[in-house]
Design a protein around this motif. Structure first.
Motif, PDB file in Angstrom:
ATOM      1  N   PRO A 165     -23.575  21.527 -38.601  1.00 49.26           N
ATOM      2  CA  PRO A 165     -23.667  23.019 -38.875  1.00 49.26           C
ATOM      3  C   PRO A 165     -24.548  23.215 -40.052  1.00 49.26           C
ATOM      4  CG  PRO A 165     -21.471  22.658 -39.031  1.00 49.26           C
ATOM      5  CD  PRO A 165     -21.931  21.293 -38.571  1.00 49.26           C
ATOM      6  N   GLY A 166     -25.630  24.200 -39.885  1.00 45.20           N
ATOM      7  CA  GLY A 166     -26.367  24.448 -41.193  1.00 45.20           C
ATOM      8  C   GLY A 166     -27.242  23.507 -41.626  1.00 45.20           C
ATOM      9  N   LEU A 167     -27.469  22.333 -40.841  1.00 39.71           N
ATOM     10  CA  LEU A 167     -28.682  21.414 -41.213  1.00 39.71           C
ATOM     11  C   LEU A 167     -29.816  21.209 -40.377  1.00 39.71           C
ATOM     12  CD1 LEU A 167     -26.524  18.154 -41.793  1.00 39.71           C
ATOM     13  CD2 LEU A 167     -26.968  19.754 -43.459  1.00 39.71           C
ATOM     14  N   TYR A 168     -30.809  21.068 -40.930  1.00 40.05           N
ATOM     15  CA  TYR A 168     -32.275  21.015 -40.259  1.00 40.05           C
ATOM     16  C   TYR A 168     -32.262  19.809 -39.187  1.00 40.05           C
ATOM     17  CZ  TYR A 168     -34.249  24.815 -42.856  1.00 40.05           C
ATOM     18  OH  TYR A 168     -34.406  25.899 -43.500  1.00 40.05           O
ATOM     19  N   ASP A 169     -32.547  20.061 -38.097  1.00 42.15           N
ATOM     20  CA  ASP A 169     -32.561  19.202 -36.780  1.00 42.15           C
ATOM     21  C   ASP A 169     -33.937  19.094 -36.113  1.00 42.15           C
ATOM     22  OD1 ASP A 169     -31.691  17.276 -35.071  1.00 42.15           O
ATOM     23  OD2 ASP A 169     -30.242  18.510 -34.362  1.00 42.15           O
ATOM     24  N   THR A 170     -34.190  18.293 -35.286  1.00 37.90           N
ATOM     25  CA  THR A 170     -35.244  18.295 -34.196  1.00 37.90           C
ATOM     26  C   THR A 170     -35.831  19.718 -33.927  1.00 37.90           C
ATOM     27  OG1 THR A 170     -34.167  16.246 -33.443  1.00 37.90           O
ATOM     28  CG2 THR A 170     -36.121  17.279 -32.275  1.00 37.90           C
ATOM     29  N   SER A 171     -37.067  19.722 -33.494  1.00 40.67           N
ATOM     30  CA  SER A 171     -37.575  21.122 -33.364  1.00 40.67           C
ATOM     31  C   SER A 171     -36.529  21.711 -32.199  1.00 40.67           C
ATOM     32  CB  SER A 171     -38.932  21.005 -32.857  1.00 40.67           C
ATOM     33  OG  SER A 171     -39.695  20.391 -33.843  1.00 40.67           O
ATOM     34  N   SER A 172     -36.474  21.312 -31.263  1.00 38.77           N
ATOM     35  CA  SER A 172     -35.893  21.528 -30.145  1.00 38.77           C
ATOM     36  C   SER A 172     -35.097  20.337 -29.477  1.00 38.77           C
ATOM     37  CB  SER A 172     -36.570  22.521 -29.060  1.00 38.77           C
ATOM     38  OG  SER A 172     -35.968  22.855 -28.102  1.00 38.77           O
ATOM     39  N   ALA A 173     -33.804  20.521 -29.051  1.00 36.00           N
ATOM     40  CA  ALA A 173     -32.957  19.624 -28.487  1.00 36.00           C
ATOM     41  C   ALA A 173     -32.021  20.298 -27.626  1.00 36.00           C
ATOM     42  CB  ALA A 173     -32.569  18.730 -29.415  1.00 36.00           C
ATOM     43  N   GLY A 174     -31.444  19.324 -26.663  1.00 32.93           N
ATOM     44  CA  GLY A 174     -30.379  19.851 -25.843  1.00 32.93           C
ATOM     45  C   GLY A 174     -29.895  18.764 -24.800  1.00 32.93           C
ATOM     46  N   HIS A 175     -28.742  19.040 -24.217  1.00 36.34           N
ATOM     47  CA  HIS A 175     -28.264  18.314 -23.411  1.00 36.34           C
ATOM     48  C   HIS A 175     -29.024  18.478 -21.826  1.00 36.34           C
ATOM     49  CE1 HIS A 175     -25.019  18.084 -25.893  1.00 36.34           C
ATOM     50  NE2 HIS A 175     -24.730  17.085 -25.512  1.00 36.34           N
ATOM     51  N   ARG A 198     -39.112  12.141 -43.436  1.00 39.18           N
ATOM     52  CA  ARG A 198     -38.835  10.636 -43.207  1.00 39.18           C
ATOM     53  C   ARG A 198     -38.276  10.004 -44.478  1.00 39.18           C
ATOM     54  NH1 ARG A 198     -44.067   7.906 -42.571  1.00 39.18           N
ATOM     55  NH2 ARG A 198     -43.972   7.857 -44.697  1.00 39.18           N
ATOM     56  N   ASP A 199     -38.859  10.333 -45.562  1.00 34.93           N
ATOM     57  CA  ASP A 199     -38.345   9.808 -46.927  1.00 34.93           C
ATOM     58  C   ASP A 199     -36.971  10.197 -47.335  1.00 34.93           C
ATOM     59  OD1 ASP A 199     -40.955   8.453 -46.797  1.00 34.93           O
ATOM     60  OD2 ASP A 199     -41.927   9.676 -48.282  1.00 34.93           O
ATOM     61  N   GLU A 200     -36.552  11.291 -47.211  1.00 29.31           N
ATOM     62  CA  GLU A 200     -35.445  12.013 -47.351  1.00 29.31           C
ATOM     63  C   GLU A 200     -34.299  11.351 -46.839  1.00 29.31           C
ATOM     64  OE1 GLU A 200     -33.167  16.192 -48.163  1.00 29.31           O
ATOM     65  OE2 GLU A 200     -35.470  16.300 -48.741  1.00 29.31           O
ATOM     66  N   ILE A 201     -34.517  11.210 -45.348  1.00 27.22           N
ATOM     67  CA  ILE A 201     -33.505  10.871 -44.544  1.00 27.22           C
ATOM     68  C   ILE A 201     -32.864   9.566 -44.790  1.00 27.22           C
ATOM     69  CG2 ILE A 201     -33.854  12.803 -42.697  1.00 27.22           C
ATOM     70  CD1 ILE A 201     -34.786  10.586 -40.639  1.00 27.22           C
ATOM     71  N   ARG A 202     -34.003   8.581 -45.320  1.00 26.75           N
ATOM     72  CA  ARG A 202     -33.520   7.304 -45.424  1.00 26.75           C
ATOM     73  C   ARG A 202     -32.494   7.256 -46.787  1.00 26.75           C
ATOM     74  NH1 ARG A 202     -39.633   5.228 -45.854  1.00 26.75           N
ATOM     75  NH2 ARG A 202     -39.953   4.933 -43.632  1.00 26.75           N
ATOM     76  N   THR A 203     -32.328   8.423 -47.613  1.00 29.01           N
ATOM     77  CA  THR A 203     -31.230   8.268 -48.614  1.00 29.01           C
ATOM     78  C   THR A 203     -30.261   9.380 -48.632  1.00 29.01           C
ATOM     79  OG1 THR A 203     -33.065   9.544 -50.115  1.00 29.01           O
ATOM     80  CG2 THR A 203     -33.133   7.078 -50.325  1.00 29.01           C
ATOM     81  N   SER A 204     -30.567  10.438 -47.887  1.00 30.90           N
ATOM     82  CA  SER A 204     -29.807  11.574 -48.065  1.00 30.90           C
ATOM     83  C   SER A 204     -29.767  12.427 -46.622  1.00 30.90           C
ATOM     84  CB  SER A 204     -30.278  12.543 -49.210  1.00 30.90           C
ATOM     85  OG  SER A 204     -29.504  13.766 -48.963  1.00 30.90           O
ATOM     86  N   ARG A 205     -28.424  12.843 -46.301  1.00 32.64           N
ATOM     87  CA  ARG A 205     -28.233  13.704 -45.253  1.00 32.64           C
ATOM     88  C   ARG A 205     -27.965  15.061 -45.641  1.00 32.64           C
ATOM     89  NH1 ARG A 205     -30.075  12.110 -40.217  1.00 32.64           N
ATOM     90  NH2 ARG A 205     -30.494   9.840 -40.588  1.00 32.64           N
ATOM     91  N   GLU A 206     -28.331  15.433 -46.902  1.00 31.44           N
ATOM     92  CA  GLU A 206     -27.805  16.856 -47.300  1.00 31.44           C
ATOM     93  C   GLU A 206     -28.439  17.959 -46.696  1.00 31.44           C
ATOM     94  OE1 GLU A 206     -27.602  17.001 -51.568  1.00 31.44           O
ATOM     95  OE2 GLU A 206     -26.757  15.218 -51.558  1.00 31.44           O
ATOM     96  N   ARG A 207     -29.801  17.852 -46.080  1.00 30.88           N
ATOM     97  CA  ARG A 207     -30.340  18.907 -45.548  1.00 30.88           C
ATOM     98  C   ARG A 207     -30.723  18.599 -43.884  1.00 30.88           C
ATOM     99  NH1 ARG A 207     -36.054  20.723 -48.213  1.00 30.88           N
ATOM    100  NH2 ARG A 207     -36.515  18.664 -48.310  1.00 30.88           N
TER     101      ARG A 207
END
Length: 182
Positions: free
Chosen positions: A60-70, A156-165
């Motif tokens: 919850p509250g994090l940025y994710d793929t443009s659109s996604a679902g089951h 790309r660079d940020e997710i290599r080191t952090s999962r805060e956003r």
């Protein structure tokens, strides 16, 4: 209740179905569709990301793929990708506006809202390059709180080191970067 096809390692339905909450409670392999919305600004690739609602059962509250679902039981990946674009963002895309750029497996386990969440998915990945005015989107209440454009290299660079956003899969983002040649 939402039912999903149980699938094999290559994403093919087995003929069996499972209720969504049980799939995540027990880690049963099922299918999802992800759509990346991109644009170029001054030679820089940007990606539109959705901020997940605080009500979501995962990240919850994090940025994710443009659109996604089951992918519901009996449905196909492309039709599910188109449906998710329409439901989550209000984009009514034609089937030929999406290009399948790959697939990958997601498998992780975390606790959210005090409960275990086991994700075991085979994901079909699509690219959408049509112009999008983020201010005109109709965001699905309870799913998407907001959308924002980000420079792809920054994400790309940020997710290599952090999962805060950001919470998207690095494998899914890697498929996007390969498709765009970055």
């Amino acid at each position: 209740m939402e039912y999903l096809d149980i699938c094999g390692e290559s994403g093919e339905p087995t003929g069996l179905t499972v209720e969504r909450s049980r799939a995540h409670r027990e880690g049963i392999l099922h299918r999802t569709a992800h759509v990346w919305i991109v644009r170029q600004r001054e030679g820089v690739w940007q990606v539109l990301l959705q901020k997940r609602s605080l009500e979501k059962d995962s990240f919850p509250g994090l940025y994710d793929t443009s659109s996604a679902g089951h992918i519901p039981a009996g449905s196909e990946p492309l039709e599910s990708a188109l449906r998710e674009l329409r439901e989550e963002l209000g984009i009514d895309a034609a089937p030929d506006a999406l290009t399948q750029i790959g697939s990958f497996r997601i498998s992780y386990e975390e606790d959210f809202h005090g409960k275990p969440f086991r994700d075991n998915e085979f994901t079909f990945v699509y690219l959408y390059r049509e112009p999008v005015d983020e201010t005109a989107l109709i965001l699905q209440e309870g799913e998407v709180d907001e959308v924002s454009w980000f420079d792809l290299a920054e994400v790309r660079d940020e997710i290599r080191t952090s999962r805060e956003r950001f919470c998207m899969s690095s494998r899914g983002l890697g498929i996007l970067c390969t498709a765009l040649g970055v």
